[in-house]
Scaffold this motif. Structure first.
Motif, mmCIF file in Angstrom:
data_model
loop_
_atom_site.group_PDB
_atom_site.id
_atom_site.type_symbol
_atom_site.label_atom_id
_atom_site.label_comp_id
_atom_site.label_asym_id
_atom_site.label_seq_id
_atom_site.Cartn_x
_atom_site.Cartn_y
_atom_site.Cartn_z
ATOM 1 N N ALA A 34 18.669 -50.559 13.925
ATOM 2 C CA ALA A 34 20.003 -50.286 13.393
ATOM 3 C C ALA A 34 20.450 -51.395 12.449
ATOM 4 O O ALA A 34 20.954 -51.133 11.343
ATOM 5 C CB ALA A 34 20.999 -50.116 14.540
ATOM 6 N N PHE A 35 20.256 -52.642 12.868
ATOM 7 C CA PHE A 35 20.650 -53.755 12.005
ATOM 8 C C PHE A 35 19.766 -53.833 10.760
ATOM 9 O O PHE A 35 20.229 -54.216 9.681
ATOM 10 C CB PHE A 35 20.592 -55.078 12.780
ATOM 11 C CG PHE A 35 21.946 -55.565 13.225
ATOM 12 C CD1 PHE A 35 22.649 -56.475 12.464
ATOM 13 C CD2 PHE A 35 22.509 -55.101 14.397
ATOM 14 C CE1 PHE A 35 23.895 -56.921 12.859
ATOM 15 C CE2 PHE A 35 23.751 -55.542 14.820
ATOM 16 C CZ PHE A 35 24.455 -56.459 14.046
ATOM 17 N N SER A 36 18.497 -53.479 10.877
ATOM 18 C CA SER A 36 17.616 -53.479 9.707
ATOM 19 C C SER A 36 18.109 -52.497 8.656
ATOM 20 O O SER A 36 18.194 -52.823 7.460
ATOM 21 C CB SER A 36 16.185 -53.128 10.127
ATOM 22 O OG SER A 36 15.670 -54.053 11.057
ATOM 23 N N LEU A 37 18.438 -51.283 9.087
ATOM 24 C CA LEU A 37 18.951 -50.273 8.161
ATOM 25 C C LEU A 37 20.289 -50.692 7.563
ATOM 26 O O LEU A 37 20.557 -50.461 6.378
ATOM 27 C CB LEU A 37 19.092 -48.929 8.887
ATOM 28 C CG LEU A 37 17.782 -48.270 9.339
ATOM 29 C CD1 LEU A 37 18.080 -47.013 10.159
ATOM 30 C CD2 LEU A 37 16.908 -47.918 8.140
ATOM 31 N N ALA A 38 21.126 -51.313 8.390
ATOM 32 C CA ALA A 38 22.437 -51.742 7.907
ATOM 33 C C ALA A 38 22.306 -52.810 6.824
ATOM 34 O O ALA A 38 22.948 -52.730 5.768
ATOM 35 C CB ALA A 38 23.264 -52.268 9.082
ATOM 36 N N TRP A 39 21.454 -53.820 7.080
ATOM 37 C CA TRP A 39 21.245 -54.866 6.089
ATOM 38 C C TRP A 39 20.701 -54.285 4.776
ATOM 39 O O TRP A 39 21.137 -54.674 3.685
ATOM 40 C CB TRP A 39 20.262 -55.901 6.630
ATOM 41 C CG TRP A 39 20.858 -57.083 7.332
ATOM 42 C CD1 TRP A 39 20.717 -57.432 8.644
ATOM 43 C CD2 TRP A 39 21.667 -58.113 6.754
ATOM 44 N NE1 TRP A 39 21.388 -58.595 8.918
ATOM 45 C CE2 TRP A 39 21.974 -59.042 7.769
ATOM 46 C CE3 TRP A 39 22.157 -58.343 5.464
ATOM 47 C CZ2 TRP A 39 22.759 -60.166 7.548
ATOM 48 C CZ3 TRP A 39 22.936 -59.482 5.237
ATOM 49 C CH2 TRP A 39 23.224 -60.370 6.266
ATOM 50 N N ALA A 40 19.752 -53.362 4.887
ATOM 51 C CA ALA A 40 19.166 -52.769 3.680
ATOM 52 C C ALA A 40 20.207 -51.993 2.878
ATOM 53 O O ALA A 40 20.205 -52.029 1.641
ATOM 54 C CB ALA A 40 18.006 -51.847 4.062
ATOM 55 N N SER A 41 21.112 -51.315 3.578
ATOM 56 C CA SER A 41 22.163 -50.555 2.887
ATOM 57 C C SER A 41 23.095 -51.480 2.116
ATOM 58 O O SER A 41 23.529 -51.167 0.996
ATOM 59 C CB SER A 41 22.964 -49.741 3.913
ATOM 60 O OG SER A 41 22.134 -48.813 4.582
ATOM 61 N N ILE A 42 23.412 -52.614 2.710
ATOM 62 C CA ILE A 42 24.250 -53.590 2.017
ATOM 63 C C ILE A 42 23.501 -54.168 0.814
ATOM 64 O O ILE A 42 24.065 -54.362 -0.266
ATOM 65 C CB ILE A 42 24.682 -54.704 2.989
ATOM 66 C CG1 ILE A 42 25.569 -54.123 4.097
ATOM 67 C CG2 ILE A 42 25.416 -55.821 2.250
ATOM 68 C CD1 ILE A 42 25.852 -55.088 5.233
ATOM 69 N N GLY A 43 22.207 -54.436 0.992
ATOM 70 C CA GLY A 43 21.411 -55.023 -0.075
ATOM 71 C C GLY A 43 21.263 -54.153 -1.306
ATOM 72 O O GLY A 43 20.977 -54.660 -2.397
#
Length: 417
Positions: free
Chosen positions: A79-88
């Motif tokens: 979940a955090f991996s996907l969240a970080w990628a979305s912000i990036g």
């Protein structure tokens, strides 16, 4: 509830969580000081321009509650991996060829932000003791406010130095790419547990805990104290979002300030909020009166909001922004701590309540800048829209006066090590 293991790796997790909140803060209102430039460049109305702020908030709102459920199903690492990628993905702002493309990047950013915020509660519960959770809530809020202050205060000079506002937005978004890499290398969902403790973990963290179905969500949320807290947070953020989004334009058009001056003055809101959040995380550890930390900020946001735009006198504006910035963040750690205590700190319930906070507040925040922009387009003045949004902030004072505290005051006390 989860019993966190005390090991030193939790400091790494704390750093990653704080970095995620900082990155959200850097990007959420970064477009506000350059809205007038974007309006001229794209030949769009103020209502359309406000979507660059509001659409990210709408995406976060729509995804808040489902995001809490999804985060627990996917597991916190993914979940955090996907969240970080979305912000990036905001690093691509410099390549966005038109207004719809930029709007799309902002929408994805909103989804990633919601996923970070909803997953933070269970992650804190997995790694930190209640005493540390109170402090982490304050620190998370402080760095979020720091990010807003930095981006709102520096976007104009950064745009001039970097060769345009698009590149400046990409620089802020590029930090999300670095965060994605750091989380993939260093991130962990939970500390290592022995066999006995592992049975207490939630499904999203480990195995074997309570799963809450969609049909059970109303039973978690539809309690008067929870609803009062949801309304309080939404009301404060309606005012905060409306003023952060449009005060730079208001000060430029109605007070005769330059864009840099207006951006600096508005940047006082999140800058003062840093200290409000830190005080909100530390003072409750010393002064065990959670109601006080709702009532006092409630009074601050009422007086500060009206003074920030209602008085044509610069010292009064500064005082108003100080009170508003302090009050809009001081209450947050207490409100989050109360919300966790009211659902017995059960990870799935915490994820649902925090997701609902994002949903309720996100929809309210989405509407606020659009309302103010629409009123300005129709009436030629920001004042009526500001007044409507300021009225919403009274909900925090109401919650402080009428919310029922946990049955035992010990539920809100930090646990001793």
């Amino acid at each position: 509830s989860i019993q966190p293991q005390t090991n030193h790796y939790r400091y790494v997790i704390a750093g990653l969580i704080l970095a995620a909140h900082l990155c959200i803060g850097l990007n959420v209102f970064a477009v506000s000081p350059v809205l007038l430039v974007i309006i001229d460049e794209y030949a769009i109305s103020r209502t359309s321009a406000s979507l660059l702020v509001a659409l990210a908030l709408l995406a976060a709102a729509a995804f808040g509650l489902p995001g809490g459920i999804i985060a627990m199903r996917l597991g916190l690492k993914l979940a955090f991996s996907l969240a970080w990628a979305s912000i990036g993905l905001l690093a691509l702002s410099a390549l966005a060829p038109n207004y719809p493309a930029l709007l799309g990047l902002r929408l994805v950013f909103g989804l990633g932000s919601a996923l970070v915020l909803t997953a933070t509660g269970p992650l804190l519960g997995a790694w930190f003791r209640p005493r540390e959770v109170v402090l982490m809530n304050g620190l998370n809020t402080a760095v979020l406010s720091l990010g807003i202050a930095v981006s709102v205060g520096t976007i104009i000079p950064l745009s001039e130095a970097a060769g345009g506002w698009r590149i400046a937005l990409s620089i802020y978004g590029g930090l999300g790419v670095l965060g994605t890499i750091a989380w993939l290398i260093l991130g962990k969902a939970a500390p290592e547990f022995g066999h006995e403790s592992s049975s207490e973990l939630s499904p999203g963290i480990g195995c074997g805990a309570e799963r809450i179905s969609v049909g059970q969500i109303p039973r978690v949320l539809f309690h008067r104290p929870i609803l009062l807290l949801l309304a309080a947070d939404a009301g404060v953020l309606v005012q905060y979002t409306a003023l952060t989004a449009w005060l730079p334009a208001f000060y430029t058009e109605s007070r005769g300030m330059s864009m840099s001056q207006a951006a600096f003055l508005t940047g006082l809101l999140p800058f003062v909020g840093i200290f409000g959040a830190l005080l909100g995380g530390v003072l409750p550890l010393r002064v065990h009166a959670p109601r006080l930390f709702l009532v006092a900020p409630g009074i601050m946001v009422i007086l500060g909001g009206l003074s920030s735009f209602g008085l044509d006198y610069n010292p009064a504006n500064y005082l108003g922004l100080f009170l508003l910035g302090l009050g809009s963040w001081l209450y947050v750690p207490t409100l989050l701590g109360l919300s966790m205590s009211l659902v017995d700190r059960i990870p799935e319930r915490v994820a649902i309540v925090w997701g609902s906070l994002i949903t309720f507040s996100g929809f309210a925040m989405f509407a606020a800048p659009i309302l103010v922009g629409f009123v300005r387009d129709v009436s030629g003045s920001f004042l009526f829209g500001f007044l409507i949004c300021s009225a919403a902030a009274w909900t925090l004072l109401a919650a402080g006066l009428f919310v029922q505290m946990p049955a035992s005051e010990d539920a809100m006390q930090p646990e001793t090590a």
